[in-house]
Design an enzyme around this catalytic site. Structure first.
Site, short mmCIF file in Angstrom:
data_model
loop_
_atom_site.label_atom_id
_atom_site.label_comp_id
_atom_site.label_asym_id
_atom_site.label_seq_id
_atom_site.Cartn_x
_atom_site.Cartn_y
_atom_site.Cartn_z
CB SER A 1 -0.94 0.00 1.21
OG SER A 1 -0.21 -0.04 2.42
CG HIS B 1 -4.49 -1.05 -1.01
ND1 HIS B 1 -4.95 0.25 -1.08
CD2 HIS B 1 -4.08 -1.25 0.27
CE1 HIS B 1 -4.81 0.82 0.10
NE2 HIS B 1 -4.29 -0.06 0.94
CE LYS C 1 -7.15 -0.27 1.95
NZ LYS C 1 -7.63 -0.06 3.32
#
Length: 400
Positions: free
Chosen positions: A190, A218, A249
């Site tokens: 990340s 992610h 996310k």
């Protein structure tokens, strides 16, 4: 008694401030989006101003998508505000199991289990599955939740250099006498935006009879042809054993996490994972909104294409402007400010950019190594081409 402790804590805070490493929270005055309102009280005016947001994990722009909002809003009437219970007592609604089934289908696994967050998912998975006779081999740049989760396990712990397959193989050889071995990696790191070399990791896992666990927080929703994450991107879905991830996310950006994998893994986590057994179930509106977000992500090829185009444009323009970027293809695009004064410079530029109406955040120690400060820009499918160009122009003006 607190007097001595107060002085010690104040001295530590003063050291952080003197080093230019204090992290200050800016307040949004609007929903999360590509365009947000930012409170200016911290800078003395007490008002609010509009800013382009280039630091959210809102990769597909679903945090304020009308279908997601409608699903969450309707769930308040249909399912209530909160569960007031853990799952095994009276905290499981049919929509909880529907979301778990949908996640498993999307990721190509037998089943999935929801947690309050991916931090909790990673905090619960290792202690349950791996004991003193086992070995966990973890990438050195793995997320803090993996590091903390591994610490809770009694398994032998090994760490290999980031994406270094020779070093990983050496650690696997050291752990050859373990009852079972698991290689643990972020799918996307990340702070850097690098993708883990999953095909090579899977090759080594098969050679040394090891499992593979990937935290794909992610990636799921937008990486891969259908957004199935890094295993889909690399064509190794059937070779990765366990996937952990988040609903916070790309999949709506609210809260909640999951572990997806073989049926026996999920079944045992339901019996033994402490964060699952002792935490309230994910809130009904979050479950409903996440289900809607997952459905949208499945059919979001146009949004994924916009995200790829925005990322490529930003990287191209910033490179032309002479900025130091870490290489890559992911929407996470670190703009580097190395050296002793890098943290201060990154902070100065971020403040100057906010004055220009572009919201970015500097990252410095201990979030990243000393001397490797950066502004982590995150592109979204919700950004227009003009938004991207405005961001680059703000970087150029802030640099001076």
């Amino acid at each position: 008694m607190y007097g001595d402790t107060r002085a010690r804590l104040r001295a530590e805070l003063d050291e952080i401030e003197a080093a230019g490493l204090t992290k200050r929270e800016r307040q949004l005055t609007t929903p999360q989006s590509a365009h947000v309102g930012v409170a200016t009280a911290a800078r003395g005016s007490g008002g609010t101003e509009e800013a382009l947001n280039f630091c959210a994990n809102n990769y597909l722009g679903l945090a304020d998508h009308p279908d997601v909002l409608a699903a969450a809003r309707n769930a308040l009437d249909e399912w209530g505000f909160g569960m007031a219970s853990v799952r095994f007592i009276c905290g499981t609604q049919t929509q909880h199991t529907a979301l778990e089934r949908a996640l498993a289908d999307y990721l190509g696994t037998d089943d999935a289990i929801l947690f309050s967050s991916c931090f909790d998912a990673n905090g619960g998975v290792f202690e349950v599955l791996f004991g003193a006779e086992d070995a966990i081999i973890s990438d050195e740049l793995n997320h803090a939740s993996i590091i903390d989760g591994v610490r809770l396990s009694k398994a032998r712990r090994y760490r290999y250099r980031n994406a270094d397959m020779a070093d990983l193989e050496a650690r696997l050889q050291e752990a050859a006498d373990a009852r079972s071995r698991v290689i643990v990696t972020d799918g996307v790191f990340s702070m850097d935006g690098y993708l883990a070399p999953l095909p090579e990791i899977c090759d080594l896992a098969e050679r040394y009879d090891a499992m593979v666990l990937v935290d794909d927080s992610h990636a799921v929703g937008f990486v891969g042809p259908n957004g199935g994450g890094t295993p889909e991107h690399f064509g190794v879905v059937d070779r990765v054993d366990i996937v952990t991830g988040t609903l916070g996310k790309a999949l709506g950006g609210a809260s909640g996490g999951y572990v997806a994998g073989p049926q026996e893994v999920v079944d045992l986590l339901r019996q033994r994972a402490r964060p699952y057994l002792f935490s309230n179930a994910v809130a009904p509106s979050v479950v409903a909104g996440s289900l809607a977000a997952l459905e949208i992500a499945r059919d979001s090829s146009a949004a994924r294409e916009r995200l790829v185009a925005n990322t490529a444009l930003f990287r191209s323009l910033m490179t032309e402007a002479g900025f130091d970027l870490l290489p890559g293809e992911h929407p996470i695009t670190p703009v580097m400010f190395p050296g002793e004064d890098g943290a201060r410079e990154a902070g100065r530029i971020a403040d100057a950019m906010l004055a220009e109406g572009v919201y970015v955040i500097p990252f410095s120690f201990p979030v990243v190594p000393r001397g490797k400060a950066r502004i982590r820009v995150q592109l979204s499918a919700a950004h227009s081409e003009d938004d991207v160009r405005r961001c680059v122009d703000a970087f150029v003006r802030a640099r001076g």
